[in-house]
Design a protein around this motif. Structure first.
Motif, PDB file in Angstrom:
ATOM      1  N   MET A   1      21.025  57.706  18.536  1.00 26.42           N
ATOM      2  CA  MET A   1      21.654  57.508  19.786  1.00 26.42           C
ATOM      3  C   MET A   1      21.449  56.031  20.183  1.00 26.42           C
ATOM      4  O   MET A   1      22.350  55.470  20.788  1.00 26.42           O
ATOM      5  CB  MET A   1      21.002  58.546  21.022  1.00 26.42           C
ATOM      6  CG  MET A   1      21.581  58.240  22.283  1.00 26.42           C
ATOM      7  SD  MET A   1      20.521  59.146  23.482  1.00 26.42           S
ATOM      8  CE  MET A   1      19.062  58.238  23.582  1.00 26.42           C
TER       9      MET A   1
ATOM     10  N   THR B   1      23.574  64.270  16.793  1.00 23.33           N
ATOM     11  CA  THR B   1      23.474  63.025  17.636  1.00 23.33           C
ATOM     12  C   THR B   1      24.215  61.985  16.549  1.00 23.33           C
ATOM     13  O   THR B   1      24.732  61.079  17.327  1.00 23.33           O
ATOM     14  CB  THR B   1      21.913  62.708  17.443  1.00 23.33           C
ATOM     15  OG1 THR B   1      21.210  63.576  17.979  1.00 23.33           O
ATOM     16  CG2 THR B   1      21.782  61.385  18.280  1.00 23.33           C
TER      17      THR B   1
ATOM     18  N   ALA C   1      26.934  60.565  19.433  1.00 21.02           N
ATOM     19  CA  ALA C   1      26.525  59.460  20.115  1.00 21.02           C
ATOM     20  C   ALA C   1      27.540  58.312  20.103  1.00 21.02           C
ATOM     21  O   ALA C   1      27.925  57.922  20.923  1.00 21.02           O
ATOM     22  CB  ALA C   1      24.887  58.858  19.601  1.00 21.02           C
TER      23      ALA C   1
ATOM     24  N   THR D   1      22.859  63.573  24.067  1.00 21.97           N
ATOM     25  CA  THR D   1      23.449  64.031  22.593  1.00 21.97           C
ATOM     26  C   THR D   1      22.314  64.483  21.778  1.00 21.97           C
ATOM     27  O   THR D   1      22.409  65.478  21.256  1.00 21.97           O
ATOM     28  CB  THR D   1      24.209  63.092  22.061  1.00 21.97           C
ATOM     29  OG1 THR D   1      23.503  61.720  21.875  1.00 21.97           O
ATOM     30  CG2 THR D   1      25.486  62.783  22.407  1.00 21.97           C
ATOM     31  N   PRO D   2      20.845  64.057  21.834  1.00 22.03           N
ATOM     32  CA  PRO D   2      19.834  64.749  20.975  1.00 22.03           C
ATOM     33  C   PRO D   2      19.423  66.266  21.421  1.00 22.03           C
ATOM     34  O   PRO D   2      18.953  66.821  20.822  1.00 22.03           O
ATOM     35  CB  PRO D   2      18.791  63.675  21.413  1.00 22.03           C
ATOM     36  CG  PRO D   2      19.342  62.635  21.599  1.00 22.03           C
ATOM     37  CD  PRO D   2      20.586  62.655  22.510  1.00 22.03           C
TER      38      PRO D   2
ATOM     39  N   SER E   1      16.316  60.785  18.339  1.00 20.17           N
ATOM     40  CA  SER E   1      17.117  59.831  19.256  1.00 20.17           C
ATOM     41  C   SER E   1      17.468  58.770  18.673  1.00 20.17           C
ATOM     42  O   SER E   1      18.149  57.818  19.148  1.00 20.17           O
ATOM     43  CB  SER E   1      16.362  59.549  20.501  1.00 20.17           C
ATOM     44  OG  SER E   1      16.057  60.528  21.408  1.00 20.17           O
TER      45      SER E   1
END
Length: 494
Positions: A422, A295, A299, A339-340, A419
């Motif tokens: 992100m 991430t 991200a 992305t995570p 996250s």
């Protein structure tokens, strides 16, 4: 007994794979915009539609048997030979089916002019599946350095061939030759480095244990394929081949960071997770660390591309593609949102949670196809891309819940941890867009906008990352320090 995979082994193989994909990324970063300037949206759309059919049937033809070979490390060479001939036989049947039904398939996909291309591209199926067994043998050995070199050579050579042919006026055939060149070079290289020679050995009973693993996996693979390829089919049918070409070109470029990192990491993490067995703590630690790192890397690239999409479209693709800049930006945004989830598929696949993987993939495929179809039917290509972003936001929540539940990780804690980078990248992207808007009168050249936006974004993200991810940095530093100590201890003294 299969070797135990430690963080060192995993990171070494990830490093090789990422190095390979980075080299390929560098060339694609140059060649995709060049091809876009030399070819038309219709060219990209025709090849993309034909390739969707070929890839789908190639995936079904393989039946997931080669993935089962990676997990079945006790299998003998008779099993390997049997899988090879089963794969090749199914590949030839699929290629014949495409050749005979090319006209009807092209019409069904909304691109009747692609029938001729489809007949020729059917030969890609045997080329691709014939090399899968050799790749599985490399994956068994966790020997990804050789695969990294092969990937770099095949993709680089094919990209250069495509640019050369496009420059000399071969049009759409430049893209076709690119696909065949990459497949052929990789096929020859795989068999050369593995030293595998197929023998005429068929033991159908040896396939039965593999099929028990394959059944659930194939369902999820098909669903994932639908998720990623359904937009092309829907757009071609409802909005036309030009919009399909615009989507294809933008998606090619927006997917480059994912191709660099995700394809490399997923190929390594799948066999690595499969070797961790029932060691839940080790699995959970590896899952969270790999998710955080992926991430943190992906991200900012994807959100950053969303922030500078308008000038980037002019710089990279030229004025004829300028109208499609919202498509590029929204595609980058949709990929940034998930992305995570980058490590979730190899985790579920490698740890044997086929049912969770299957239903997660099926629900995502249904939601993606329905949302894009409705948006395209009642709106435009941009509306369809907005719908994709909404679906991916829901996917992030759903996939995270499913994976964290499997490994008994508290949902909110796991979601926040995975996250956080992100969210940081999104804040960075908002800052870049505000900067470009505020200085719009001074940054009148798109090249200046891209350079200034990139520099400002890098500075903002670096600062925010240092403030929010100190614990991740400590983990990485400690990992590097331990690895250095182990390497030093393994060197014999003089």
């Amino acid at each position: 007994m299969a070797p135990t995979q430690g963080v060192k082994t995993i990171t070494t193989n990830v490093g090789w794979s990422v190095l390979s994909k980075t080299a390929t990324f560098g060339l694609k970063f140059v060649t995709v915009p060049i091809l876009a300037r030399l070819l038309t949206p219709e060219d990209f759309g025709s090849v993309a539609v034909a390739l969707t059919i070929v890839q789908f049937l190639a995936m079904i033809g393989g039946a997931g048997l080669t993935s089962a070979l990676v997990v079945d490390r006790e299998g003998d060479m008779a099993t390997v030979h049997t899988v090879f001939w089963a794969n090749l036989g199914m590949a030839c049947l699929m290629a014949l089916a495409i050749f005979l039904g090319a006209t009807d398939l092209a019409i069904l996909m909304g691109a009747p002019g692609s029938a001729g291309l489809l007949k020729i591209m059917a030969l890609l199926i045997p080329l691709q599946l014939a090399g899968d067994v050799a790749y599985s043998l490399l994956a068994r050995q966790m020997n990804f350095s050789k695969d990294a070199v092969l990937s770099t050579i095949s993709e680089s050579a094919a990209a250069l061939i495509a640019v050369g042919l496009a420059f000399f006026g071969f049009g759409v055939w430049a893209l076709v030759f690119q696909l065949f060149s990459a497949a052929l070079i990789r096929l020859v290289g795989l068999y050369a480095v593995v030293g595998y020679m197929p023998r005429l050995v068929m033991r159908p009973r040896r396939l039965v244990p593999l099929l028990s693993f394959t059944t659930g996996l194939m369902g999820s693979e098909i669903a994932n394929f639908v998720t990623f390829q359904a937009p092309m089919v829907v757009i071609a049918r409802l909005l036309g081949l030009a919009d399909a070409g615009a989507y294809s070109a933008a998606n090619r470029f927006a997917s480059i960071p994912n191709q660099v990192v995700l394809s490399a990491v997923m190929g390594v993490l799948f066999p690595a997770f499969s070797l961790m067995g029932d060691d839940r703590k080790r699995r959970s630690d590896a899952l969270m660390l790999s998710t955080q790192v992926m991430t943190a890397v992906l991200a900012p690239a994807m959100f950053g591309l969303w922030a500078i999409a308008e000038p980037a479209m002019l710089v990279l693709f030229g004025p004829q593609w300028a109208y499609a800049w919202p498509v590029l930006g929204l595609l980058a945004l949709s990929k940034a949102i998930v992305t995570p989830c980058s490590t979730f598929i190899p985790y579920l696949k490698g740890t044997g949670h086929g049912r969770v993987l299957f239903w997660s993939a099926v629900l995502r495929a249904i939601a993606t196809t329905a949302a894009i179809a409705i948006a395209a039917y009642y709106g435009t290509l941009v509306d369809a891309m907005v719908a994709l972003c909404v679906v991916n936001a829901i996917t992030l929540i759903g996939y995270s819940w499913a994976v964290f539940r499997v490994d008994n990780i508290p949902f909110l804690q796991g979601l926040l941890t995975s996250s956080r980078s992100m969210i940081t990248a999104f804040v960075m992207a908002l800052g870049v867009r505000a900067f470009l808007h505020f200085f719009a009168d001074r940054l009148t050249n798109p090249y200046l906008e891209v350079l200034a936006g990139g520099a400002v974004g890098a500075a903002i993200y670096a600062l925010l990352f240092l403030l929010t991810e100190r614990s991740l940095l400590r983990k990485i530093v400690e990992l590097v320090r331990r690895r250095g100590m182990r390497d030093a201890a393994s060197v014999p003294s003089a």
